[in-house]
Design a protein around this motif. Structure first.
Motif, PDB file in Angstrom:
ATOM      1  N   TRP A  90      -4.879 -27.110  93.397  1.00 28.88           N
ATOM      2  CA  TRP A  90      -5.684 -27.204  92.178  1.00 28.88           C
ATOM      3  C   TRP A  90      -4.878 -27.916  91.099  1.00 28.88           C
ATOM      4  O   TRP A  90      -3.747 -27.518  90.806  1.00 28.88           O
ATOM      5  CB  TRP A  90      -6.084 -25.809  91.725  1.00 28.88           C
ATOM      6  N   MET A  91      -5.459 -28.998  90.534  1.00 29.36           N
ATOM      7  CA  MET A  91      -4.830 -29.683  89.416  1.00 29.36           C
ATOM      8  C   MET A  91      -5.334 -29.024  88.132  1.00 29.36           C
ATOM      9  O   MET A  91      -6.350 -29.401  87.558  1.00 29.36           O
ATOM     10  CB  MET A  91      -5.164 -31.178  89.423  1.00 29.36           C
ATOM     11  N   GLY A  92      -4.629 -27.983  87.716  1.00 23.45           N
ATOM     12  CA  GLY A  92      -5.013 -27.275  86.508  1.00 23.45           C
ATOM     13  C   GLY A  92      -4.519 -27.988  85.265  1.00 23.45           C
ATOM     14  O   GLY A  92      -3.549 -28.748  85.311  1.00 23.45           O
ATOM     15  N   ILE A  93      -5.206 -27.771  84.156  1.00 21.04           N
ATOM     16  CA  ILE A  93      -4.786 -28.351  82.887  1.00 21.04           C
ATOM     17  C   ILE A  93      -4.797 -27.252  81.829  1.00 21.04           C
ATOM     18  O   ILE A  93      -5.264 -26.141  82.073  1.00 21.04           O
ATOM     19  CB  ILE A  93      -5.689 -29.528  82.467  1.00 21.04           C
ATOM     20  N   VAL A  94      -4.297 -27.560  80.666  1.00 18.19           N
ATOM     21  CA  VAL A  94      -4.232 -26.553  79.606  1.00 18.19           C
ATOM     22  C   VAL A  94      -5.614 -25.989  79.310  1.00 18.19           C
ATOM     23  O   VAL A  94      -5.752 -24.794  79.027  1.00 18.19           O
ATOM     24  CB  VAL A  94      -3.565 -27.143  78.338  1.00 18.19           C
ATOM     25  N   ASP A  95      -6.669 -26.807  79.403  1.00 16.33           N
ATOM     26  CA  ASP A  95      -8.024 -26.314  79.162  1.00 16.33           C
ATOM     27  C   ASP A  95      -8.373 -25.187  80.123  1.00 16.33           C
ATOM     28  O   ASP A  95      -8.839 -24.118  79.713  1.00 16.33           O
ATOM     29  CB  ASP A  95      -9.044 -27.451  79.341  1.00 16.33           C
ATOM     30  N   THR A  96      -8.195 -25.434  81.428  1.00 22.01           N
ATOM     31  CA  THR A  96      -8.628 -24.467  82.436  1.00 22.01           C
ATOM     32  C   THR A  96      -7.697 -23.263  82.534  1.00 22.01           C
ATOM     33  O   THR A  96      -8.146 -22.161  82.837  1.00 22.01           O
ATOM     34  CB  THR A  96      -8.717 -25.137  83.817  1.00 22.01           C
ATOM     35  N   GLN A  97      -6.413 -23.474  82.278  1.00 18.97           N
ATOM     36  CA  GLN A  97      -5.437 -22.398  82.488  1.00 18.97           C
ATOM     37  C   GLN A  97      -5.096 -21.626  81.218  1.00 18.97           C
ATOM     38  O   GLN A  97      -4.550 -20.533  81.306  1.00 18.97           O
ATOM     39  CB  GLN A  97      -4.147 -22.971  83.090  1.00 18.97           C
ATOM     40  N   ALA A  98      -5.394 -22.198  80.036  1.00 23.35           N
ATOM     41  CA  ALA A  98      -4.972 -21.534  78.803  1.00 23.35           C
ATOM     42  C   ALA A  98      -6.075 -21.385  77.764  1.00 23.35           C
ATOM     43  O   ALA A  98      -6.057 -20.427  76.996  1.00 23.35           O
ATOM     44  CB  ALA A  98      -3.801 -22.296  78.180  1.00 23.35           C
ATOM     45  N   ILE A  99      -7.029 -22.325  77.706  1.00 22.98           N
ATOM     46  CA  ILE A  99      -8.055 -22.280  76.656  1.00 22.98           C
ATOM     47  C   ILE A  99      -9.311 -21.561  77.119  1.00 22.98           C
ATOM     48  O   ILE A  99      -9.859 -20.714  76.402  1.00 22.98           O
ATOM     49  CB  ILE A  99      -8.399 -23.709  76.182  1.00 22.98           C
ATOM     50  N   ASN A 100      -9.785 -21.883  78.308  1.00 25.39           N
ATOM     51  CA  ASN A 100     -11.050 -21.316  78.788  1.00 25.39           C
ATOM     52  C   ASN A 100     -11.109 -19.784  78.756  1.00 25.39           C
ATOM     53  O   ASN A 100     -12.177 -19.217  78.473  1.00 25.39           O
ATOM     54  CB  ASN A 100     -11.355 -21.809  80.197  1.00 25.39           C
ATOM     55  N   PRO A 101     -10.005 -19.076  79.045  1.00 34.97           N
ATOM     56  CA  PRO A 101     -10.097 -17.606  79.004  1.00 34.97           C
ATOM     57  C   PRO A 101     -10.505 -17.060  77.639  1.00 34.97           C
ATOM     58  O   PRO A 101     -11.097 -15.979  77.560  1.00 34.97           O
ATOM     59  CB  PRO A 101      -8.670 -17.162  79.366  1.00 34.97           C
ATOM     60  N   SER A 102     -10.210 -17.793  76.570  1.00 37.14           N
ATOM     61  CA  SER A 102     -10.586 -17.349  75.231  1.00 37.14           C
ATOM     62  C   SER A 102     -11.932 -17.896  74.787  1.00 37.14           C
ATOM     63  O   SER A 102     -12.626 -17.271  73.981  1.00 37.14           O
ATOM     64  CB  SER A 102      -9.517 -17.789  74.210  1.00 37.14           C
ATOM     65  N   SER A 103     -12.317 -19.062  75.302  1.00 35.91           N
ATOM     66  CA  SER A 103     -13.503 -19.734  74.784  1.00 35.91           C
ATOM     67  C   SER A 103     -14.765 -19.508  75.619  1.00 35.91           C
ATOM     68  O   SER A 103     -15.878 -19.683  75.106  1.00 35.91           O
ATOM     69  CB  SER A 103     -13.244 -21.242  74.668  1.00 35.91           C
ATOM     70  N   TYR A 104     -14.625 -19.131  76.888  1.00 36.91           N
ATOM     71  CA  TYR A 104     -15.792 -18.892  77.751  1.00 36.91           C
ATOM     72  C   TYR A 104     -16.037 -17.391  77.878  1.00 36.91           C
ATOM     73  O   TYR A 104     -15.167 -16.643  78.339  1.00 36.91           O
ATOM     74  CB  TYR A 104     -15.587 -19.506  79.132  1.00 36.91           C
ATOM     75  N   ARG A 105     -17.211 -16.968  77.501  1.00 38.38           N
ATOM     76  CA  ARG A 105     -17.516 -15.534  77.530  1.00 38.38           C
ATOM     77  C   ARG A 105     -17.722 -15.010  78.953  1.00 38.38           C
ATOM     78  O   ARG A 105     -17.524 -13.828  79.213  1.00 38.38           O
ATOM     79  CB  ARG A 105     -18.773 -15.262  76.693  1.00 38.38           C
ATOM     80  N   ASN A 106     -18.163 -15.870  79.856  1.00 35.29           N
ATOM     81  CA  ASN A 106     -18.444 -15.432  81.232  1.00 35.29           C
ATOM     82  C   ASN A 106     -17.660 -16.274  82.232  1.00 35.29           C
ATOM     83  O   ASN A 106     -18.232 -16.839  83.171  1.00 35.29           O
ATOM     84  CB  ASN A 106     -19.943 -15.529  81.509  1.00 35.29           C
ATOM     85  N   LEU A 107     -16.365 -16.357  82.039  1.00 35.60           N
ATOM     86  CA  LEU A 107     -15.513 -17.156  82.930  1.00 35.60           C
ATOM     87  C   LEU A 107     -15.515 -16.551  84.328  1.00 35.60           C
ATOM     88  O   LEU A 107     -15.379 -15.329  84.495  1.00 35.60           O
ATOM     89  CB  LEU A 107     -14.085 -17.205  82.376  1.00 35.60           C
ATOM     90  N   GLN A 108     -15.676 -17.402  85.335  1.00 32.67           N
ATOM     91  CA  GLN A 108     -15.802 -16.935  86.714  1.00 32.67           C
ATOM     92  C   GLN A 108     -14.462 -16.853  87.455  1.00 32.67           C
ATOM     93  O   GLN A 108     -14.449 -16.597  88.659  1.00 32.67           O
ATOM     94  CB  GLN A 108     -16.756 -17.858  87.477  1.00 32.67           C
ATOM     95  N   TYR A 109     -13.387 -17.089  86.761  1.00 30.69           N
ATOM     96  CA  TYR A 109     -12.062 -17.003  87.392  1.00 30.69           C
ATOM     97  C   TYR A 109     -11.069 -16.499  86.365  1.00 30.69           C
ATOM     98  O   TYR A 109     -11.320 -16.532  85.152  1.00 30.69           O
ATOM     99  CB  TYR A 109     -11.619 -18.374  87.921  1.00 30.69           C
ATOM    100  N   ASP A 110      -9.935 -16.016  86.830  1.00 35.00           N
ATOM    101  CA  ASP A 110      -8.843 -15.573  85.962  1.00 35.00           C
ATOM    102  C   ASP A 110      -7.638 -16.468  86.253  1.00 35.00           C
ATOM    103  O   ASP A 110      -7.136 -16.474  87.384  1.00 35.00           O
ATOM    104  CB  ASP A 110      -8.494 -14.114  86.250  1.00 35.00           C
ATOM    105  N   PRO A 111      -7.161 -17.250  85.273  1.00 32.98           N
ATOM    106  CA  PRO A 111      -6.094 -18.220  85.556  1.00 32.98           C
ATOM    107  C   PRO A 111      -4.786 -17.589  85.996  1.00 32.98           C
ATOM    108  O   PRO A 111      -3.989 -18.242  86.670  1.00 32.98           O
ATOM    109  CB  PRO A 111      -5.933 -18.964  84.232  1.00 32.98           C
ATOM    110  N   GLU A 112      -4.561 -16.337  85.651  1.00 36.13           N
ATOM    111  CA  GLU A 112      -3.319 -15.680  86.067  1.00 36.13           C
ATOM    112  C   GLU A 112      -3.486 -14.932  87.376  1.00 36.13           C
ATOM    113  O   GLU A 112      -2.635 -15.009  88.264  1.00 36.13           O
ATOM    114  CB  GLU A 112      -2.838 -14.734  84.967  1.00 36.13           C
TER     115      GLU A 112
END
Length: 323
Positions: A90-112
C-alpha cells in the motif's frame, strides 16, 4: 559404520539454522502496489516508479492498481483487507495515514491497527499556483490582496475535502486572514486541469505538478510550502517568508496489511531500500523536488503517530469534516 539414533538426529537438526519455507520461496508470483488515487497524479507517478524499481530487486513483476475515492480511503480499505502474505503493498500518504482518521466520520479502516509499516518513501514539498484566470496576480502578496478585496470570490482547488492540498491552502489563507472558495476534486489530475483551463484560480499542489503547470508562464507559482526555496520552482519563496507558519508538505510511505509475517516485512523493507537507490527512482523523486528517505518500520510508525496528532489539530481548527 556410525549408528544414528533418533535422539542424535533430532539434536543435530535442532542445531541447524531455522529456515522459513514461505520466506525462502518469497516472492514466487507477481506483487501489486495499491494506490488510492487516480492515474496521473503524484501518488500514481511515485507508485509506478517504485514498482519499476522493485521488480528487478524482488525478481517478480510489481504492478500498480489504482483504487481511487474517498480521499484515498477506498484504496486503503482494499489494501487493509487484502491477504497479509506480502503480495499486496500500500502506497500510503499523509492524507490516508494521518488526516483521514480525524476528518472522516465513518472511516472503514484504521491506519495503525490495519497496516504494518515498512518504510517512508519521501517528503514532497508543495507549490502554490495561480492559474491563467487571474493574470494580474503575479506574486503571493498580490494573491492575498485579491482575496482580501473580494472575500470568497477567488477559488482554490484540492483533491478532496480535508486533503493535504485543502488543509495547506486553508492554513495559508487563515494565516493571512483572508478567504477563498474551496472547490474539491476527486484527485490531483482533474484539479490541475481545472487550473490550466481557467475554471479554478489557485491551488496548493506537489512541487512537481506546479513545475509542470508553470512551464509556459500562463500559470505562476507564487510560493512554496517548504523549508527553503526549491530548485525546480526558482523565484518562488517559502510561505514562511510571508509570515505563514507552514512548512509541511506531503509524505508517502510503503505499508503492508497487518499480520504480514515479520520475516516477510523485513524482506520487503530491504527490497524497498534497495529500490530507492535505483537511478530511475531517484530521478522521479528529484523531479518532484524531493529525495528518497528510506526508514525503518519503527521510524515510520512514529512518524504516523506524530502526524495524526498534528493534522488532527488542523482538522479540528478548520472544521474540515467528511460525512
Amino acid at each position: 559404520m556410525p549408528l544414528f539414533t533418533r535422539r542424535s538426529l533430532l539434536g543435530a537438526a535442532a542445531s541447524l539454522p531455522l529456515a522459513t519455507p514461505a520466506l525462502a520461496a518469497y516472492p514466487d508470483r507477481p506483487l501489486r502496489i495499491i494506490s488510492g488515487f487516480a492515474p496521473g497524479g503524484l501518488n500514481d507517478i511515485v507508485s509506478r516508479a517504485m514498482a519499476q524499481a522493485l521488480t528487478p530487486v524482488l525478481g517478480q513483476p510489481v504492478v500498480v492498481e489504482n483504487r481511487a475515492g474517498a480521499g484515498g480511503g477506498v484504496g486503503a480499505t482494499a489494501a487493509a483487507r487484502s491477504a497479509p502474505d506480502g503480495y499486496t503493498l500500500w502506497m500510503g500518504i499523509v492524507d490516508t495515514q494521518a488526516i483521514n482518521p480525524s476528518s472522516y466520520r465513518n472511516l472503514q479502516y484504521d491506519p495503525e491497527r490495519d497496516f504494518a509499516p515498512i518504510s517512508l518513501v519521501a517528503h514532497f514539498p508543495f507549490g502554490v499556483v495561480v492559474g491563467p484566470s487571474q493574470p494580474q496576480i503575479r506574486d503571493f502578496e498580490a494573491m492575498i490582496a485579491a482575496a482580501r478585496a473580494a472575500p470568497g470570490k477567488l477559488t482554490f482547488a484540492s483533491w478532496g475535502v480535508a486533503s493535504t492540498s485543502h488543509l495547506a491552502m486553508e492554513r495559508i489563507l487563515r494565516g493571512r486572514g483572508v478567504e477563498m472558495l474551496h472547490v474539491p476534486f476527486t484527485s490531483q489530475a482533474p484539479a490541475m486541469q481545472a487550473i490550466m483551463s481557467g475554471q479554478i484560480d489557485c491551488m496548493a499542489m506537489p512541487a512537481g505538478g506546479a513545475e509542470t503547470l508553470t512551464r509556459d508562464g500562463r500559470t505562476r507559482c507564487v510560493a512554496v510550502i517548504a523549508q527553503r526555496p526549491l530548485d525546480i520552482l526558482p523565484g518562488a519563496p517559502p510561505v514562511a517568508s510571508f509570515g505563514v507558519d507552514l512548512t509541511s508538505g506531503l509524505w508517502k510511505a510503503i505499508y503492508a496489511p497487518a499480520k504480514t509475517p515479520p520475516a516477510v516485512l523485513e524482506r520487503i523493507n530491504a527490497a524497498v531500500r534497495e529500490a530507492m537507490k535505483a537511478p530511475s527512482f531517484i530521478e522521479v523523486v528529484r523531479q518532484q523536488g524531493a529525495v528518497p528517505e528510506p526508514s525503518t518500520p519503527e521510524e515510520l510508525a512514529a512518524l504516523g503517530r506524530r502526524e495524526r496528532q498534528a493534522w488532527g489539530a488542523v482538522v479540528q481548527a478548520t472544521g474540515a469534516m467528511v460525512n
